[in-house]
Design a protein around this motif. Structure first.
Motif, PDB file in Angstrom:
ATOM      1  N   PRO A  57     -19.477  16.509  -2.056  1.00 45.67           N
ATOM      2  CA  PRO A  57     -18.412  15.680  -0.454  1.00 45.67           C
ATOM      3  C   PRO A  57     -19.277  13.970  -2.174  1.00 45.67           C
ATOM      4  O   PRO A  57     -19.364  13.398  -0.910  1.00 45.67           O
ATOM      5  CB  PRO A  57     -19.828  15.706   0.298  1.00 45.67           C
ATOM      6  N   PHE A  58     -20.526  13.879  -2.473  1.00 45.98           N
ATOM      7  CA  PHE A  58     -20.936  12.840  -2.862  1.00 45.98           C
ATOM      8  C   PHE A  58     -20.806  12.512  -3.826  1.00 45.98           C
ATOM      9  O   PHE A  58     -21.018  11.390  -4.025  1.00 45.98           O
ATOM     10  CB  PHE A  58     -22.651  13.463  -3.474  1.00 45.98           C
ATOM     11  N   GLU A  59     -18.943  12.594  -4.791  1.00 45.17           N
ATOM     12  CA  GLU A  59     -18.880  12.166  -5.117  1.00 45.17           C
ATOM     13  C   GLU A  59     -17.551  10.921  -5.005  1.00 45.17           C
ATOM     14  O   GLU A  59     -17.313  10.081  -5.531  1.00 45.17           O
ATOM     15  CB  GLU A  59     -17.661  13.508  -5.975  1.00 45.17           C
ATOM     16  N   PHE A  60     -17.243  11.107  -3.360  1.00 50.06           N
ATOM     17  CA  PHE A  60     -16.573   9.297  -3.543  1.00 50.06           C
ATOM     18  C   PHE A  60     -16.857   9.542  -1.598  1.00 50.06           C
ATOM     19  O   PHE A  60     -18.265   9.813  -1.065  1.00 50.06           O
ATOM     20  CB  PHE A  60     -15.152  10.341  -2.854  1.00 50.06           C
ATOM     21  N   LYS A  61     -16.712   8.205  -0.980  1.00 50.67           N
ATOM     22  CA  LYS A  61     -17.286   7.235  -0.223  1.00 50.67           C
ATOM     23  C   LYS A  61     -16.487   7.184   0.256  1.00 50.67           C
ATOM     24  O   LYS A  61     -15.828   6.210  -0.283  1.00 50.67           O
ATOM     25  CB  LYS A  61     -18.529   6.751  -0.289  1.00 50.67           C
ATOM     26  N   VAL A  71      -4.145  -8.888   9.905  1.00 49.75           N
ATOM     27  CA  VAL A  71      -3.721  -9.295   9.184  1.00 49.75           C
ATOM     28  C   VAL A  71      -2.593  -9.001   8.513  1.00 49.75           C
ATOM     29  O   VAL A  71      -2.217  -7.564   8.904  1.00 49.75           O
ATOM     30  CB  VAL A  71      -4.628 -10.511   8.164  1.00 49.75           C
ATOM     31  N   THR A  72      -1.623  -9.648   8.905  1.00 51.79           N
ATOM     32  CA  THR A  72       0.469  -9.253   8.328  1.00 51.79           C
ATOM     33  C   THR A  72       0.209  -9.566   6.331  1.00 51.79           C
ATOM     34  O   THR A  72      -0.123 -11.163   6.675  1.00 51.79           O
ATOM     35  CB  THR A  72       1.065  -9.883   8.548  1.00 51.79           C
ATOM     36  N   THR A  73       0.567  -8.858   6.033  1.00 50.51           N
ATOM     37  CA  THR A  73       0.648  -8.930   4.866  1.00 50.51           C
ATOM     38  C   THR A  73       1.265  -8.187   3.673  1.00 50.51           C
ATOM     39  O   THR A  73       2.004  -7.201   4.281  1.00 50.51           O
ATOM     40  CB  THR A  73      -0.911  -8.071   3.387  1.00 50.51           C
ATOM     41  N   SER A  74       1.827  -8.269   2.919  1.00 50.57           N
ATOM     42  CA  SER A  74       2.913  -7.585   2.249  1.00 50.57           C
ATOM     43  C   SER A  74       2.194  -6.501   1.508  1.00 50.57           C
ATOM     44  O   SER A  74       3.127  -5.451   0.901  1.00 50.57           O
ATOM     45  CB  SER A  74       3.802  -8.621   1.033  1.00 50.57           C
ATOM     46  N   LYS A  75       0.888  -6.391   1.224  1.00 49.36           N
ATOM     47  CA  LYS A  75       0.402  -4.991   1.053  1.00 49.36           C
ATOM     48  C   LYS A  75       0.098  -4.579   1.438  1.00 49.36           C
ATOM     49  O   LYS A  75       0.653  -4.473   2.838  1.00 49.36           O
ATOM     50  CB  LYS A  75      -1.119  -5.551   0.026  1.00 49.36           C
ATOM     51  N   PRO A  76       0.664  -2.580   0.779  1.00 53.17           N
ATOM     52  CA  PRO A  76       0.570  -1.936   2.002  1.00 53.17           C
ATOM     53  C   PRO A  76      -1.257  -2.124   3.016  1.00 53.17           C
ATOM     54  O   PRO A  76      -2.113  -2.357   2.258  1.00 53.17           O
ATOM     55  CB  PRO A  76       0.832  -0.557   1.913  1.00 53.17           C
ATOM     56  N   LYS A  77      -0.629  -1.100   4.119  1.00 50.85           N
ATOM     57  CA  LYS A  77      -2.325  -1.570   4.393  1.00 50.85           C
ATOM     58  C   LYS A  77      -3.739  -0.195   4.346  1.00 50.85           C
ATOM     59  O   LYS A  77      -2.982   1.189   4.275  1.00 50.85           O
ATOM     60  CB  LYS A  77      -2.230  -1.307   5.931  1.00 50.85           C
ATOM     61  N   GLU A  78      -4.392  -0.055   4.510  1.00 47.72           N
ATOM     62  CA  GLU A  78      -5.462   0.214   3.468  1.00 47.72           C
ATOM     63  C   GLU A  78      -5.493   1.478   4.786  1.00 47.72           C
ATOM     64  O   GLU A  78      -7.100   0.536   5.237  1.00 47.72           O
ATOM     65  CB  GLU A  78      -6.966   0.067   2.348  1.00 47.72           C
ATOM     66  N   ILE A  79      -6.351   1.790   4.582  1.00 47.33           N
ATOM     67  CA  ILE A  79      -7.038   2.868   6.314  1.00 47.33           C
ATOM     68  C   ILE A  79      -8.506   2.902   5.765  1.00 47.33           C
ATOM     69  O   ILE A  79      -9.097   2.682   6.132  1.00 47.33           O
ATOM     70  CB  ILE A  79      -6.269   3.807   6.996  1.00 47.33           C
ATOM     71  N   GLY A  80      -8.414   3.888   5.000  1.00 44.15           N
ATOM     72  CA  GLY A  80     -10.097   4.353   3.885  1.00 44.15           C
ATOM     73  C   GLY A  80      -9.851   3.654   2.609  1.00 44.15           C
ATOM     74  O   GLY A  80      -9.619   4.816   1.686  1.00 44.15           O
ATOM     75  N   LEU A  81     -10.966   3.065   2.686  1.00 37.38           N
ATOM     76  CA  LEU A  81     -10.724   2.520   1.714  1.00 37.38           C
ATOM     77  C   LEU A  81     -11.689   3.220   0.956  1.00 37.38           C
ATOM     78  O   LEU A  81     -13.213   3.746   0.661  1.00 37.38           O
ATOM     79  CB  LEU A  81     -11.196   0.700   0.814  1.00 37.38           C
ATOM     80  N   VAL A  82     -11.475   4.221  -0.024  1.00 41.46           N
ATOM     81  CA  VAL A  82     -12.259   5.217  -1.287  1.00 41.46           C
ATOM     82  C   VAL A  82     -12.957   4.952  -2.281  1.00 41.46           C
ATOM     83  O   VAL A  82     -12.916   4.139  -2.915  1.00 41.46           O
ATOM     84  CB  VAL A  82     -10.954   6.529  -1.830  1.00 41.46           C
ATOM     85  N   ARG A  83     -14.507   4.792  -2.416  1.00 37.56           N
ATOM     86  CA  ARG A  83     -14.917   4.462  -3.525  1.00 37.56           C
ATOM     87  C   ARG A  83     -15.554   5.625  -3.843  1.00 37.56           C
ATOM     88  O   ARG A  83     -15.973   6.703  -3.431  1.00 37.56           O
ATOM     89  CB  ARG A  83     -16.740   3.487  -3.265  1.00 37.56           C
ATOM     90  N   ARG A  84     -16.060   5.464  -5.820  1.00 38.92           N
ATOM     91  CA  ARG A  84     -16.442   6.844  -6.109  1.00 38.92           C
ATOM     92  C   ARG A  84     -18.085   6.421  -6.663  1.00 38.92           C
ATOM     93  O   ARG A  84     -18.209   5.811  -8.180  1.00 38.92           O
ATOM     94  CB  ARG A  84     -16.106   7.387  -7.497  1.00 38.92           C
ATOM     95  N   PRO A  85     -19.332   6.088  -6.264  1.00 41.58           N
ATOM     96  CA  PRO A  85     -20.403   6.189  -6.480  1.00 41.58           C
ATOM     97  C   PRO A  85     -20.768   6.858  -8.020  1.00 41.58           C
ATOM     98  O   PRO A  85     -21.309   6.261  -8.662  1.00 41.58           O
ATOM     99  CB  PRO A  85     -21.348   6.132  -5.240  1.00 41.58           C
ATOM    100  N   GLY A  86     -20.809   7.889  -7.526  1.00 35.95           N
ATOM    101  CA  GLY A  86     -20.717   8.143  -8.937  1.00 35.95           C
ATOM    102  C   GLY A  86     -20.644   8.410 -10.417  1.00 35.95           C
ATOM    103  O   GLY A  86     -20.577   7.868 -10.883  1.00 35.95           O
ATOM    104  N   LEU A  87     -19.391   7.978  -9.683  1.00 32.50           N
ATOM    105  CA  LEU A  87     -18.677   7.314 -11.025  1.00 32.50           C
ATOM    106  C   LEU A  87     -18.914   6.486 -11.421  1.00 32.50           C
ATOM    107  O   LEU A  87     -18.537   5.543 -12.298  1.00 32.50           O
ATOM    108  CB  LEU A  87     -16.737   7.343 -11.045  1.00 32.50           C
TER     109      LEU A  87
END
Length: 907
Positions: A57-61, A71-87
């Motif tokens: 579980p500590f590999e991503f956040k 806001v309304t944009t052409s890009k798809p809505k990112e519900i949860g942005l996943v980050r990888r602190p270990g990487l």
């Protein structure tokens, strides 16, 4: 209890279908035909990746901050942005490691020129190796696959050289310096053009080919080629030389024209004189307008007479009076030496006159010789501009003025100063800047600002008739021995009048100036100490010297104190210590002179001074503890009050004993006694009556010797009482002017005003002189105004007289989305300051974090390098030990075989 990691892993693999019962051979074959195995392989990879993330579980956040605004944009809505602190951490450490490696490479890089040539000056290579390497490089350089623009080839191939010169056939041909083409351009009369030079070069190159005709045909068919850099530079050089040649031709033409004009110059002169120009005469022809003597010489007439006249004029030129050089400015050392020599000569003449010996004829001739005098306005230059007034113009006798003027020459002497000596004396009147500034400040500015009350050393000096001639009796010596103690000084000045003492000191300082001899500096140092002893000794003698003599001696000590500061200061401290120990409440006249000299020599405005501070304490002790018994005690106290006020004229520090003594003296000298002494100062009623009984004329000024106990007549006693009263009134006025800015001025001088008001009553006014009455009235008005001003300045603090102001309030603002964790502040500046502090704190923490990361990377890489070095060292060490052990074992086995073989041989 939750299941273990192994059980959870098996369950996850079973759920994803990665593990399970084995399939039969038929099922495996069907799956292979239907492509299920390929899909299963892709699914297996994704499933395994998901299982790894699930079990780590500590590999991503996920992104912790939700979206603030919709806001309304052409890009798809990112519900949860996943980050990888270990990487990210791994990439950061890798980047830092690479940066550290580059930094180490940059640090270890050694600059300089790397000589990649081979074979030269290398004793370790054999000639065969050099030849082989050179042949290899030459073949590689001419290889068809090699390219001069190959970026992958890091090693630049060298060329064959011998002693720094190229041996390649493609290199520049070796040409003699005298065969170069540019030398022909400078020698030839007609400069060839650029086209001719190029044609000549082409013909030269074609001569080395197949033939001139074939080369010409090829050149006509080929287009113009681009010029090389060497050809361009040759053209530039040729053009430069051509322009230089043109400039030289123009210069030669100008020179020819100038010579022609010079030839016609005599005709132009003749036209200007109004004489018609003629052709150049023959050598024997006489030109009209020529000098008659020259014409006679050319004609040959009376040549003998002309020669005699020529010789006569030549002798006159030889005997003409030559111009005298102007007198150079003498140095300070030369001036001092000259003045010392003059004093010695005058002393020798005086001794001869006293003995009655006849003087030499040379000196008489010098005395009788008349010197031509020039009027200063003869040349229309005027008397010049005086840069600053001399001491003579100021009416001051300078203790550092060692010039011998008419006053210092013995009366009746036939030796007169020449104009050159007089001019040198006038030029030497400018003294050193610091001494002149001191004298100006001491005797001009301070004298004009000096109040009338000052007594003793600070009072206006009585005009004593100092000797105009050479001493009082006219027989004062010009040379004296330098006394090194007070006893020697007394022996030297034993038969000298007191008024001649300043002249003696002045001449001793001139004869023993430090720049004449090296040992004179020590002598003058001891002489300065003897002068201090002398100014203490003279006032205590029955034959009291005038104060003008003492002041001149003090000025000499002041001048010497600039060189012998420590010795003179220690001498004064010794006298102050003696005063403190033996006679603190009964000082002598010599002690008063010592205190006066301290105030003139040392800076009295210092907060603490090694000499001035003990002097002020000694005077304060006398003024505070001494109970006056006679008029002499009051005179001594008035003198010390004067010195204290003189000491504090710049620093304006308050001395309470001064005001207390002045109040006591005024109360004691008042014609009638006060019913109750004003204020809280300790009042001492003297045992002997000192009150003023009768009025006198205008009061005299106090002198230094009024402080000495002596018997006085009634008239002198009344005059002294009036002088003491007038002096204390002046002291009170000066004290008020000195301390007018003090916050306690009201408490200090309010008793003085009451005493003045008492002196202004009818009972006192009738016994005072008219001048004293006017002075008391004037001082009463002045003190009344000063105390009123001090009262206004001392007004206590008051509350504001305006209406009360309400406390500033603010209506609370209603926040719809109130958050207790958020700060709501109406002060914008405070909010900005808080933001700035928070940002600074965040940036500081970030900087510290980055520095720690860098330090960790440096430590880790340093440890890794150290381990690698240690491993390499250990590996090398083990290899060497193994080799040595192998050689030892081999030799041991050989030794054993040899030993066995010999044993068998014996059998």
């Amino acid at each position: 209890m939750p299941p273990s990691q192994l059980k959870r892993l098996k369950a996850s693999l079973r759920e994803q279908g990665l593990v399970g019962p084995q399939q039969s051979k038929k099922q495996r074959k069907q799956n292979a035909q239907n492509g299920v195995n390929k899909e299963k392989r892709v699914h297996k990879k994704a499933a395994l990746e998901g299982i790894r993330e699930q079990f780590n579980p500590f590999e991503f956040k996920l992104s912790g901050k939700p979206q603030k605004f919709e806001v309304t944009t052409s890009k798809p809505k990112e519900i949860g942005l996943v980050r990888r602190p270990g990487l990210a951490k791994g990439l950061t450490e890798e980047r830092l490691a690479k940066a550290y490696e580059l930094d180490m490479i940059r640090r270890r890089k050694v600059g300089g020129i790397v000589d990649k040539r081979f074979g030269e000056n290398d004793p370790s290579m054999a000639p065969e190796e050099k030849m082989l390497e050179r042949f290899t490089f030459e073949k590689q350089r001419h290889h068809k696959y090699s390219s001069a623009f190959d970026l992958e080839d890091d090693d630049a191939q060298g060329e064959l050289t011998h002693m720094g010169k190229s041996l390649s056939l493609d290199g520049p041909a070796i040409v003699d310096d005298f065969d170069e083409g540019d030398l022909e351009l400078s020698d030839a009369g007609d400069h060839p053009s650029d086209e001719e030079g190029q044609a000549r070069k082409r013909r030269r190159s074609s001569a080395a080919g197949e033939g001139e005709e074939g080369a010409d045909e090829d050149e006509q068919q080929l287009p113009e080629r681009k010029k090389s850099k060497n050809e361009v530079m040759q053209e530039v050089i040729a053009k430069s030389k051509f322009h230089k040649y043109e400039r030289q031709n123009a210069k030669d033409e100008d020179e020819d024209l100038r010579e022609e004009l010079d030839k016609e110059l005599p005709n132009i002169h003749a036209l200007l004189r109004g004489i018609a120009p003629r052709a150049p005469p023959a050598p024997a022809e006489i030109v009209p307008g020529m000098n008659p003597d020259r014409a006679a010489l050319l004609s040959g007439a009376d040549k003998t007479k002309f020669d005699k006249e020529y010789d006569l004029r030549l002798k006159q030129m030889v005997l003409d009076k030559r111009a005298k050089p102007t007198q150079r400015t003498k140095t300070e050392d030369e001036i001092i030496e000259e003045e010392s020599r003059k004093l010695q000569e005058l002393e020798a003449k005086r001794q001869r006159r006293m003995e009655g010996a006849p003087e030499s004829g040379d000196e008489e001739d010098v005395g009788d010789m008349e010197v031509e005098e020039y009027d200063e306005d003869e040349f229309g230059l005027g008397s010049g501009i005086n840069a600053r007034p001399t001491m003579a113009e100021l009416g001051v006798e300078d203790e550092d003025d060692f010039l011998i003027d008419d006053d210092l020459v013995a009366s009746g002497s036939e030796l007169e100063l020449s104009d050159e000596e007089a001019s040198s004396d006038e030029a030497d009147e400018a003294e050193e800047e610091e001494d002149t500034d001191f004298l100006k400040g001491l005797l001009t500015e301070e004298e004009s600002k000096r109040p009338e009350f000052l007594t003793g050393a600070n009072a206006p000096i009585d005009e004593t008739d100092l000797p105009v001639k050479n001493g009082v009796n006219g027989d004062l010596a010009y040379t004296f021995d330098c006394p090194e103690s007070h006893k020697q000084l007394l022996e030297i000045t034993k038969g000298i009048a007191l008024l001649d003492l300043p002249t003696v000191v002045q001449r001793i300082r001139a004869l023993y100036h430090p720049k004449l001899k090296a040992e004179n500096k020590e002598k003058l140092g001891r002489f300065a100490l003897s002068l201090i002893d002398h100014i203490f000794y003279l006032p205590n003698q029955p034959n009291r010297p005038p104060f003008s003599v003492l002041e001149t001696l003090i000025r000499h000590i002041h001048s010497l104190s600039k060189t012998y500061t420590v010795a003179i200061a220690n001498s004064f401290r010794g006298y102050l210590e003696d005063l403190h120990q033996s006679r603190s409440l009964s000082p002598t006249a010599g002690d008063l002179v010592i205190l006066t000299a301290i105030g003139s020599i040392f800076p009295t405005s210092d907060h603490f001074h090694q000499v001035v501070t003990p002097a002020i304490l000694s005077m304060g002790r006398y003024l505070g503890l001494k109970v006056p018994r006679s008029l002499s005690d009051y005179a001594t106290g008035a003198y010390m009050c004067t010195l204290c006020l003189q000491y504090q004229r710049l620093s304006k520090r308050y001395v309470p004993e001064v005001v207390t003594f002045i109040e006591n003296a005024l109360c004691a000298l008042a014609p009638t006694k006060l019913s109750k002494p004003p204020g809280s100062f300790p009042y001492h009623e003297p045992k002997t009556p000192v009150r003023i009984q009768n009025s006198t004329g205008s009061p005299r000024q106090l002198s230094l010797y009024d402080g000495v106990a002596q018997e006085l007549s009634e008239e002198d006693e009344a005059s002294l009482k009036a002088a003491l009263l007038d002096t204390n009134l002046s002291l009170a006025e000066v004290a008020a002017d000195t301390w007018t800015g003090k916050s306690s001025f009201l408490e200090i001088f309010e008793p003085v005003l009451k005493i003045l008001q008492h002196l202004g009553t009818k009972s006192c006014q009738s016994r005072l002189s008219s001048n004293t009455q006017k002075r008391v009235t004037k001082l009463t008005q002045k003190f009344t105004l000063l105390l009123k001003s001090a009262q206004v300045a001392r007004r206590p603090l008051e509350l504001h007289h305006h209406r009360p102001l309400a406390i500033k309030t603010a209506i609370p603002k209603f926040e719809e989305s109130f958050n207790p964790d958020k700060h709501y502040d109406v002060d914008r500046e405070r909010v900005d300051a808080a933001k700035l502090r928070k940002e600074y704190k965040r940036e500081k923490k970030g900087a510290i974090r980055e520095l720690r990361k860098d330090a960790a990377v440096v430590a880790r890489e340093s440890l890794r390098e150290k381990r690698e070095r240690d491993e390499a060292y250990e590996k090398k060490y083990k290899r060497l030990v193994a080799e040595i052990q192998g050689e030892e074992g081999k030799e041991q086995k050989a030794y054993e075989r040899e030993k066995e073989w010999r044993k068998k041989g014996r059998k």
